[in-house]
Write a protein that holds these residues in place. Structure first.
Motif, PDB file in Angstrom:
ATOM      1  N   ALA A 172       0.811  -1.221   0.000  1.00  8.59           N
ATOM      2  CA  ALA A 172       0.000   0.000   0.000  1.00  8.59           C
ATOM      3  C   ALA A 172       0.838   1.262   0.000  1.00  8.59           C
ATOM      4  CB  ALA A 172      -0.931   0.000   1.209  1.00  8.59           C
ATOM      5  N   THR A 173       2.037   1.216   0.574  1.00  5.05           N
ATOM      6  CA  THR A 173       2.830   2.442   0.714  1.00  5.05           C
ATOM      7  C   THR A 173       3.928   2.579  -0.333  1.00  5.05           C
ATOM      8  OG1 THR A 173       4.328   1.366   2.295  1.00  5.05           O
ATOM      9  CG2 THR A 173       2.399   2.520   3.198  1.00  5.05           C
ATOM     10  N   ASN A 174       4.209   1.535  -1.086  1.00  6.93           N
ATOM     11  CA  ASN A 174       5.205   1.602  -2.158  1.00  6.93           C
ATOM     12  C   ASN A 174       4.527   2.164  -3.411  1.00  6.93           C
ATOM     13  OD1 ASN A 174       7.069   1.218  -4.199  1.00  6.93           O
ATOM     14  ND2 ASN A 174       7.665  -0.825  -3.513  1.00  6.93           N
ATOM     15  N   PRO A 175       4.968   3.310  -3.925  1.00  6.83           N
ATOM     16  CA  PRO A 175       4.303   3.908  -5.097  1.00  6.83           C
ATOM     17  C   PRO A 175       4.258   2.964  -6.296  1.00  6.83           C
ATOM     18  CG  PRO A 175       5.797   5.483  -4.076  1.00  6.83           C
ATOM     19  CD  PRO A 175       6.040   4.170  -3.401  1.00  6.83           C
ATOM     20  N   GLU A 176       5.226   2.053  -6.409  1.00  5.87           N
ATOM     21  CA  GLU A 176       5.250   1.143  -7.557  1.00  5.87           C
ATOM     22  C   GLU A 176       4.170   0.073  -7.480  1.00  5.87           C
ATOM     23  OE1 GLU A 176       9.120  -0.502  -7.956  1.00  5.87           O
ATOM     24  OE2 GLU A 176      10.107   1.419  -8.352  1.00  5.87           O
ATOM     25  N   SER A 177       3.732  -0.256  -6.278  1.00 10.47           N
ATOM     26  CA  SER A 177       2.713  -1.304  -6.126  1.00 10.47           C
ATOM     27  C   SER A 177       1.362  -0.775  -5.666  1.00 10.47           C
ATOM     28  CB  SER A 177       3.193  -2.376  -5.135  1.00 10.47           C
ATOM     29  OG  SER A 177       3.469  -1.796  -3.867  1.00 10.47           O
ATOM     30  N   ALA A 178       1.314   0.421  -5.094  1.00 13.51           N
ATOM     31  CA  ALA A 178       0.071   0.929  -4.516  1.00 13.51           C
ATOM     32  C   ALA A 178      -1.039   1.027  -5.558  1.00 13.51           C
ATOM     33  CB  ALA A 178       0.314   2.297  -3.870  1.00 13.51           C
ATOM     34  N   GLY A 179      -0.683   1.476  -6.777  1.00 15.65           N
ATOM     35  CA  GLY A 179      -1.705   1.622  -7.808  1.00 15.65           C
ATOM     36  C   GLY A 179      -2.274   0.309  -8.299  1.00 15.65           C
ATOM     37  N   ARG A 180      -1.533  -0.780  -8.124  1.00 17.97           N
ATOM     38  CA  ARG A 180      -1.989  -2.091  -8.587  1.00 17.97           C
ATOM     39  C   ARG A 180      -2.525  -2.957  -7.457  1.00 17.97           C
ATOM     40  NH1 ARG A 180      -1.109  -2.859 -13.602  1.00 17.97           N
ATOM     41  NH2 ARG A 180      -1.422  -5.125 -13.429  1.00 17.97           N
ATOM     42  N   LEU A 181      -2.469  -2.422  -6.233  1.00 18.25           N
ATOM     43  CA  LEU A 181      -2.995  -3.176  -5.099  1.00 18.25           C
ATOM     44  C   LEU A 181      -4.484  -3.494  -5.246  1.00 18.25           C
ATOM     45  CD1 LEU A 181      -2.567  -4.511  -2.378  1.00 18.25           C
ATOM     46  CD2 LEU A 181      -2.789  -2.247  -1.282  1.00 18.25           C
ATOM     47  N   PRO A 182      -5.330  -2.567  -5.780  1.00 16.56           N
ATOM     48  CA  PRO A 182      -6.744  -2.928  -5.972  1.00 16.56           C
ATOM     49  C   PRO A 182      -6.941  -4.133  -6.892  1.00 16.56           C
ATOM     50  CG  PRO A 182      -6.496  -0.551  -6.079  1.00 16.56           C
ATOM     51  CD  PRO A 182      -5.104  -1.129  -6.052  1.00 16.56           C
ATOM     52  N   VAL A 183      -6.055  -4.312  -7.883  1.00 21.39           N
ATOM     53  CA  VAL A 183      -6.156  -5.487  -8.756  1.00 21.39           C
ATOM     54  C   VAL A 183      -5.875  -6.755  -7.959  1.00 21.39           C
ATOM     55  CG1 VAL A 183      -5.214  -6.615 -10.813  1.00 21.39           C
ATOM     56  CG2 VAL A 183      -5.487  -4.113 -10.755  1.00 21.39           C
ATOM     57  N   PHE A 184      -4.865  -6.689  -7.114  1.00 23.28           N
ATOM     58  CA  PHE A 184      -4.512  -7.819  -6.252  1.00 23.28           C
ATOM     59  C   PHE A 184      -5.688  -8.198  -5.354  1.00 23.28           C
ATOM     60  CE2 PHE A 184      -2.371  -9.226  -2.214  1.00 23.28           C
ATOM     61  CZ  PHE A 184      -1.777 -10.383  -2.704  1.00 23.28           C
ATOM     62  N   ILE A 185      -6.296  -7.192  -4.726  1.00 26.10           N
ATOM     63  CA  ILE A 185      -7.415  -7.443  -3.815  1.00 26.10           C
ATOM     64  C   ILE A 185      -8.622  -7.968  -4.570  1.00 26.10           C
ATOM     65  CG2 ILE A 185      -9.049  -6.321  -2.243  1.00 26.10           C
ATOM     66  CD1 ILE A 185      -6.238  -6.735  -1.087  1.00 26.10           C
ATOM     67  N   ALA A 186      -8.911  -7.413  -5.745  1.00 21.89           N
ATOM     68  CA  ALA A 186     -10.076  -7.862  -6.523  1.00 21.89           C
ATOM     69  C   ALA A 186      -9.944  -9.325  -6.920  1.00 21.89           C
ATOM     70  CB  ALA A 186     -10.238  -6.988  -7.765  1.00 21.89           C
ATOM     71  N   ASN A 187      -8.729  -9.741  -7.317  1.00 22.77           N
ATOM     72  CA  ASN A 187      -8.504 -11.147  -7.660  1.00 22.77           C
ATOM     73  C   ASN A 187      -8.773 -12.053  -6.465  1.00 22.77           C
ATOM     74  OD1 ASN A 187      -6.864 -11.960 -10.443  1.00 22.77           O
ATOM     75  ND2 ASN A 187      -6.822  -9.776  -9.972  1.00 22.77           N
ATOM     76  N   LEU A 188      -8.315 -11.649  -5.311  1.00 21.49           N
ATOM     77  CA  LEU A 188      -8.516 -12.461  -4.113  1.00 21.49           C
ATOM     78  C   LEU A 188      -9.989 -12.499  -3.709  1.00 21.49           C
ATOM     79  CD1 LEU A 188      -5.451 -11.191  -2.064  1.00 21.49           C
ATOM     80  CD2 LEU A 188      -5.691 -13.433  -3.137  1.00 21.49           C
ATOM     81  N   ASP A 195      -0.998 -16.536  -5.305  1.00 24.00           N
ATOM     82  CA  ASP A 195      -0.048 -16.648  -6.406  1.00 24.00           C
ATOM     83  C   ASP A 195      -0.617 -16.062  -7.702  1.00 24.00           C
ATOM     84  OD1 ASP A 195       2.589 -17.654  -7.234  1.00 24.00           O
ATOM     85  OD2 ASP A 195       1.434 -18.982  -8.539  1.00 24.00           O
ATOM     86  N   SER A 196      -1.855 -16.464  -8.063  1.00 22.48           N
ATOM     87  CA  SER A 196      -2.442 -15.935  -9.302  1.00 22.48           C
ATOM     88  C   SER A 196      -2.729 -14.444  -9.174  1.00 22.48           C
ATOM     89  CB  SER A 196      -3.732 -16.699  -9.634  1.00 22.48           C
ATOM     90  OG  SER A 196      -4.691 -16.552  -8.602  1.00 22.48           O
ATOM     91  N   ALA A 197      -3.156 -14.003  -7.990  1.00 22.23           N
ATOM     92  CA  ALA A 197      -3.423 -12.576  -7.793  1.00 22.23           C
ATOM     93  C   ALA A 197      -2.137 -11.757  -7.929  1.00 22.23           C
ATOM     94  CB  ALA A 197      -4.052 -12.350  -6.423  1.00 22.23           C
ATOM     95  N   ALA A 198      -1.024 -12.272  -7.393  1.00 22.77           N
ATOM     96  CA  ALA A 198       0.253 -11.569  -7.503  1.00 22.77           C
ATOM     97  C   ALA A 198       0.716 -11.499  -8.955  1.00 22.77           C
ATOM     98  CB  ALA A 198       1.301 -12.262  -6.636  1.00 22.77           C
ATOM     99  N   HIS A 199       0.550 -12.587  -9.714  1.00 17.91           N
ATOM    100  CA  HIS A 199       0.909 -12.571 -11.132  1.00 17.91           C
ATOM    101  C   HIS A 199       0.101 -11.520 -11.888  1.00 17.91           C
ATOM    102  CE1 HIS A 199       3.885 -15.661 -11.903  1.00 17.91           C
ATOM    103  NE2 HIS A 199       3.259 -16.501 -11.070  1.00 17.91           N
ATOM    104  N   ASP A 203       2.966  -8.996 -11.749  1.00 15.53           N
ATOM    105  CA  ASP A 203       3.838  -9.790 -12.623  1.00 15.53           C
ATOM    106  C   ASP A 203       4.919 -10.519 -11.844  1.00 15.53           C
ATOM    107  OD1 ASP A 203       2.494  -9.066 -14.993  1.00 15.53           O
ATOM    108  OD2 ASP A 203       3.600  -7.181 -15.077  1.00 15.53           O
ATOM    109  N   GLN A 204       4.576 -10.961 -10.660  1.00 17.79           N
ATOM    110  CA  GLN A 204       5.479 -11.727  -9.815  1.00 17.79           C
ATOM    111  C   GLN A 204       4.708 -12.897  -9.229  1.00 17.79           C
ATOM    112  OE1 GLN A 204       6.719  -8.286  -7.231  1.00 17.79           O
ATOM    113  NE2 GLN A 204       8.773  -9.095  -7.632  1.00 17.79           N
ATOM    114  N   SER A 205       5.441 -13.918  -8.802  1.00 20.11           N
ATOM    115  CA  SER A 205       4.790 -15.026  -8.135  1.00 20.11           C
ATOM    116  C   SER A 205       4.433 -14.625  -6.710  1.00 20.11           C
ATOM    117  CB  SER A 205       5.711 -16.250  -8.106  1.00 20.11           C
ATOM    118  OG  SER A 205       6.813 -16.015  -7.236  1.00 20.11           O
ATOM    119  N   GLY A 206       3.501 -15.348  -6.124  1.00 24.65           N
ATOM    120  CA  GLY A 206       3.150 -15.079  -4.742  1.00 24.65           C
ATOM    121  C   GLY A 206       4.327 -15.274  -3.817  1.00 24.65           C
ATOM    122  N   ALA A 207       5.141 -16.286  -4.092  1.00 22.74           N
ATOM    123  CA  ALA A 207       6.301 -16.550  -3.240  1.00 22.74           C
ATOM    124  C   ALA A 207       7.277 -15.376  -3.264  1.00 22.74           C
ATOM    125  CB  ALA A 207       6.995 -17.833  -3.694  1.00 22.74           C
ATOM    126  N   GLU A 208       7.475 -14.772  -4.453  1.00 24.70           N
ATOM    127  CA  GLU A 208       8.394 -13.632  -4.558  1.00 24.70           C
ATOM    128  C   GLU A 208       7.894 -12.440  -3.763  1.00 24.70           C
ATOM    129  OE1 GLU A 208      10.322 -14.261  -8.999  1.00 24.70           O
ATOM    130  OE2 GLU A 208       8.288 -13.427  -8.816  1.00 24.70           O
TER     131      GLU A 208
END
Length: 569
Positions: A172-188, A195-199, A203-208
């Protein structure tokens, strides 16, 4: 001694502060704040809650997230007054709202805010993995709002930090990921795994992503971020409304009723009031204490008086024996709170068969998407009604709502079993339909053959005469038109019965086979038929026939013309 102190407090409060006119109410969205501590604190708390709702709504994709029940927060002027109610520092479902009280001078703590966030998640999103929801609760419990300056991500105290919070705080606080966090949450929220939500989002695996969050937590260098705020003018948007004496006394009783230890005092407070809502409060108290007769009496008074409490109408329905009264009370409960699933569940129980239960269960499951047991009941009911499409959708809902991997596996197996039952049912239905069609075709064919035979038999009887009367030498048909334009002599090979018609297949010498149609046997002159007539099927060997017919080719029937006269030499 404690009981006497509570009663004394009740009398003092109800005749002094609560009876005074300096209590005020402030509303916005699903929040209602009632206070005797002044407008400034109430507006600051309401702004904080509205900015939390706005920020959370942006993340979960809801522009105006709502709750099944509003939150009624009572801000009490002193800590002593707050302590006298011994309320849990959370929410209690009261007569018509989530009820909570708090000392006005004390900021809402993180646990209170976590519970508030969970209420919004429950009402506005599908179930997500438990670590993600814990992280969201912890993250938004740190939100601060000063006017329209809203900050998210303040570090938790060291003893409260955990990997779930670190993951959401980092994203939420990293500008590079904050804008895409809603996509992550919507997938979940739609049933995806981490893992699929992170991809999809990063564009990363859940483990990463989880590995990065672990390193972020270990480093202990936490960022904060200012989030888009709702444009609020606290004075204009949160107007102060006086809270009158009756409402204040009713709210006092509601606060007492929120604590089982204070039920007797709550009953006294409700009893001092003369209103449908006070009767509703008393009736609900009696129902909780299993005093059915008293509850029925109080709730009858409440509902007759026009109470706006949906739980009161629901409990009133539960105490009735007349089906019409039960249904009317449940429908009123739905009207008073259309976001509440329970009245729909109760209405479904009134249906006499599985198919009749489905509409109400479907409505209830949609209102409570995280209730796996409710989705399963819906699925099993649809299956019992042979509504396999609805059952499949319901099992999908149950799987998404399942709280644990084990429960998800059990629901998934139930879905697999459903598909096998569905396949068996559809195969049985195909066989049944095919058998019915075959029987119908046989019945129609037999009827057609009977009609043709009846027509032939009738013509034969006309030729042979009836009773003791001698048969005429020649039948004079009713039809007095000209003879056929063409004549044909040959061997009758067979008669094809086509409904009420008959098709003659005739072989003329060495020539080709000729097919002619008898459209209406009653209008065809038949001579010399004997006992055989035009019987359906293959003709007896070497049966000669003379036919007169008119040219009228019919490609559909495969004939060269229409028969006018038949003679068997």
């Amino acid at each position: 001694m404690v009981r006497l102190q509570i009663v004394w407090l009740l009398l003092v409060v109800s005749t002094t502060a609560w009876a005074a006119d300096h209590w005020s109410e402030f509303r916005s969205g699903p929040f209602q704040i009632v206070t005797d501590a002044g407008a400034k604190t109430a507006r600051a708390r309401l702004n904080q809650l509205e900015q939390l709702r706005n920020a959370l709504g942006r993340l979960i994709g809801k522009t105006d997230p709502q709750l099944v029940w509003p939150i009624r927060l009572v801000l009490l002027r002193t800590s002593e007054e707050y302590g006298s109610y011994a309320l849990p520092q959370s929410f209690v479902l009261g007569r018509d709202a989530w009820l909570s009280a708090w000392p006005a001078g004390t900021p809402l703590n993180r646990e209170w805010l976590r519970d508030c966030v969970q209420l919004f998640l429950d009402a506005n999103t599908g179930r997500m993995p438990a670590p993600i929801e814990r992280g969201l609760r912890d993250l938004f419990a740190t939100l601060t709002a000063e006017g329209i300056r809203v900050t998210l991500g303040a570090p938790l105290p060291p003893d409260e930090r955990n990997p779930d919070w670190a993951l959401l705080q980092m994203l939420a606080t990293n500008p590079e990921s904050a804008g895409r966090l809603p996509v992550f949450i919507a997938n979940l929220a739609h049933g995806g795994d981490v893992d699929s939500a992170a991809h999809n989002a990063f564009d990363q695996s859940g483990a990463e992503v989880l590995k990065q969050a672990a390193a972020y937590l270990a480093a202990g260098q936490f960022r904060t971020i200012e989030v888009s705020a709702r444009a609020v003018d606290e004075v204009r948007d949160f107007p102060e409304r006086p809270w009158d004496r009756t409402d204040a006394a009713l709210l006092l009783a509601d606060l007492l009723a929120a604590n089982p230890a204070h039920y007797p005092e709550a009953g006294t407070a409700y009893g001092a009031l003369k209103s449908p809502e006070a009767d509703a409060g008393l009736g609900l108290l009696d129902a909780r204490e299993k005093k059915s007769d008293e509850a029925r009496l109080r709730l009858t008074a409440a509902t007759t008086g026009g109470s706006r409490s949906a739980p009161a109408w629901l409990e009133f329905a539960a105490l009735q024996t007349d089906r019409a009264k039960i249904q009317a009370a449940l429908e009123k409960s739905v009207t008073l709170n259309p976001h509440w699933a329970e009245p729909h569940v109760r209405l479904s129980q009134l249906a006499s068969d599985a198919a009749g239960k489905i509409p109400e269960l479907k409505a209830a499951a949609k209102l409570e998407p995280r209730n796996a047991a409710l989705w399963q009941t819906f699925a099993e009911t649809a299956l019992a009604a042979d509504q396999f499409d609805e059952a499949a959708k319901a099992w999908s809902g149950a799987e998404r709502a399942a709280a644990t991997p084990g429960e998800q596996a059990r629901v998934r197996q139930a879905r697999i079993d459903l598909e096998q039952k569905r396949a068996d049912y559809e195969e049985a239905e195909r066989r049944r339909i095919a058998d019915e069609k075959a029987r119908d075709l046989e019945r129609v064919r037999q009827q057609a053959m009977d009609q043709v035979q009846q027509a032939i038999d009738s013509a034969n009887r006309a030729l042979a005469g009836n009773g003791n009367s001698p048969a005429p030498a020649k039948v004079v048909p009713w039809w007095d038109g000209a003879h056929g334009a063409r004549k044909l002599d040959g061997i009758l090979q067979r008669v094809d019965c086509l409904g009420s018609m008959a098709r003659l297949v005739i072989k003329a010498g060495n020539g080709p086979v000729t097919r002619l149609i008898v459209r209406n046997p009653a209008q065809v002159e038949i001579n010399g038929a004997g006992d055989h007539g035009l019987a359906c099927g293959a003709a007896r060997a070497h049966r000669r026939i003379h036919v007169e017919y008119n040219d009228k080719p019919d490609a559909k029937l495969g004939v060269a013309g229409d028969v006018v006269m038949v003679e068997f030499p």
